[in-house]
Design a protein around this motif. Structure first.
Motif, PDB file in Angstrom:
ATOM      1  N   LYS A 293      26.855 -29.707 -28.131  1.00 34.46           N
ATOM      2  CA  LYS A 293      25.546 -29.165 -27.781  1.00 34.46           C
ATOM      3  C   LYS A 293      25.507 -28.989 -26.265  1.00 34.46           C
ATOM      4  O   LYS A 293      25.739 -29.926 -25.513  1.00 34.46           O
ATOM      5  CB  LYS A 293      24.404 -30.086 -28.216  1.00 34.46           C
ATOM      6  N   ARG A 294      25.208 -27.796 -25.822  1.00 32.76           N
ATOM      7  CA  ARG A 294      25.188 -27.496 -24.388  1.00 32.76           C
ATOM      8  C   ARG A 294      23.936 -28.031 -23.695  1.00 32.76           C
ATOM      9  O   ARG A 294      23.921 -28.231 -22.500  1.00 32.76           O
ATOM     10  CB  ARG A 294      25.349 -26.011 -24.162  1.00 32.76           C
ATOM     11  N   SER A 295      22.878 -28.240 -24.443  1.00 30.99           N
ATOM     12  CA  SER A 295      21.681 -28.849 -23.870  1.00 30.99           C
ATOM     13  C   SER A 295      21.138 -29.875 -24.859  1.00 30.99           C
ATOM     14  O   SER A 295      21.367 -29.778 -26.055  1.00 30.99           O
ATOM     15  CB  SER A 295      20.621 -27.796 -23.547  1.00 30.99           C
ATOM     16  N   ARG A 296      20.419 -30.823 -24.322  1.00 30.43           N
ATOM     17  CA  ARG A 296      19.871 -31.898 -25.147  1.00 30.43           C
ATOM     18  C   ARG A 296      18.378 -31.678 -25.297  1.00 30.43           C
ATOM     19  O   ARG A 296      17.631 -31.685 -24.317  1.00 30.43           O
ATOM     20  CB  ARG A 296      20.162 -33.234 -24.474  1.00 30.43           C
ATOM     21  N   ASN A 297      17.942 -31.459 -26.517  1.00 28.96           N
ATOM     22  CA  ASN A 297      16.511 -31.321 -26.789  1.00 28.96           C
ATOM     23  C   ASN A 297      15.939 -32.695 -27.095  1.00 28.96           C
ATOM     24  O   ASN A 297      16.317 -33.322 -28.072  1.00 28.96           O
ATOM     25  CB  ASN A 297      16.264 -30.387 -27.977  1.00 28.96           C
ATOM     26  N   GLU A 298      15.032 -33.122 -26.246  1.00 31.55           N
ATOM     27  CA  GLU A 298      14.403 -34.421 -26.417  1.00 31.55           C
ATOM     28  C   GLU A 298      13.359 -34.364 -27.526  1.00 31.55           C
ATOM     29  O   GLU A 298      12.682 -33.359 -27.709  1.00 31.55           O
ATOM     30  CB  GLU A 298      13.726 -34.851 -25.117  1.00 31.55           C
ATOM     31  N   CYS A 299      13.229 -35.460 -28.245  1.00 37.14           N
ATOM     32  CA  CYS A 299      12.163 -35.573 -29.240  1.00 37.14           C
ATOM     33  C   CYS A 299      11.104 -36.527 -28.702  1.00 37.14           C
ATOM     34  O   CYS A 299      11.335 -37.229 -27.718  1.00 37.14           O
ATOM     35  CB  CYS A 299      12.721 -36.063 -30.572  1.00 37.14           C
ATOM     36  N   VAL A 300       9.948 -36.516 -29.343  1.00 34.65           N
ATOM     37  CA  VAL A 300       8.877 -37.435 -28.957  1.00 34.65           C
ATOM     38  C   VAL A 300       8.354 -38.140 -30.196  1.00 34.65           C
ATOM     39  O   VAL A 300       8.486 -37.648 -31.313  1.00 34.65           O
ATOM     40  CB  VAL A 300       7.707 -36.726 -28.244  1.00 34.65           C
TER      41      VAL A 300
END
Length: 134
Positions: free
Chosen positions: A80-87
């Motif tokens: 994954k080239r970017s990390r999508n944060e969760c909440v």
């Protein structure tokens, strides 16, 4: 304000499972018209987000990988080239603004990281626009 008000629930969100192949993931992205899609494991937990770019970079940088054999490559092998944060579902809207700047959507999870749905960037922007102009 709690984010649960803005939750687009899991049963209305396209997502893929961590056991899928690249081909299956690409098909899901195409059907959903998303440019990125949440990845959920067999226990329903959020594992990350896969983007069209991730698929393209994997295809470009993997010798021997082509459209005809994408079904042989699991999505777990894709960097994954970017990390999508969760909440957390208990988060406040103020926690969302910084994430929305970098993500099309923000995945929402419970305390056990079980995926509950997403908050769309559009909804976050509309919320702040209303509150600034009111």
């Amino acid at each position: 304000m709690q984010i649960s008000t803005f939750l687009f629930p899991k049963d209305k969100v396209a997502f893929i499972t961590s056991s899928m192949s690249m081909k299956e993931a690409m098909d899901h992205l195409e059907q959903s018209h998303y440019s990125a899609i949440p990845i959920i494991n067999g226990e329903g937990k959020y594992m990350g987000t896969l983007s069209e770019g991730d698929l393209l970079w994997k295809l470009k940088n993997t010798p021997g990988l082509h459209f005809d054999n994408m079904h042989e490559f699991p999505i777990t092998d894709i960097k994954k080239r970017s990390r999508n944060e969760c909440v957390s579902i208990n988060a406040q809207m103020d926690d969302m603004l910084a994430l929305a700047a970098d993500q099309n959507f923000v995945p929402v999870v419970n305390n056990d990281r079980v995926f509950l749905g997403i908050i769309r960037r559009k909804d976050i922007i509309e919320y702040y626009t209303r509150n600034i102009t009111d």
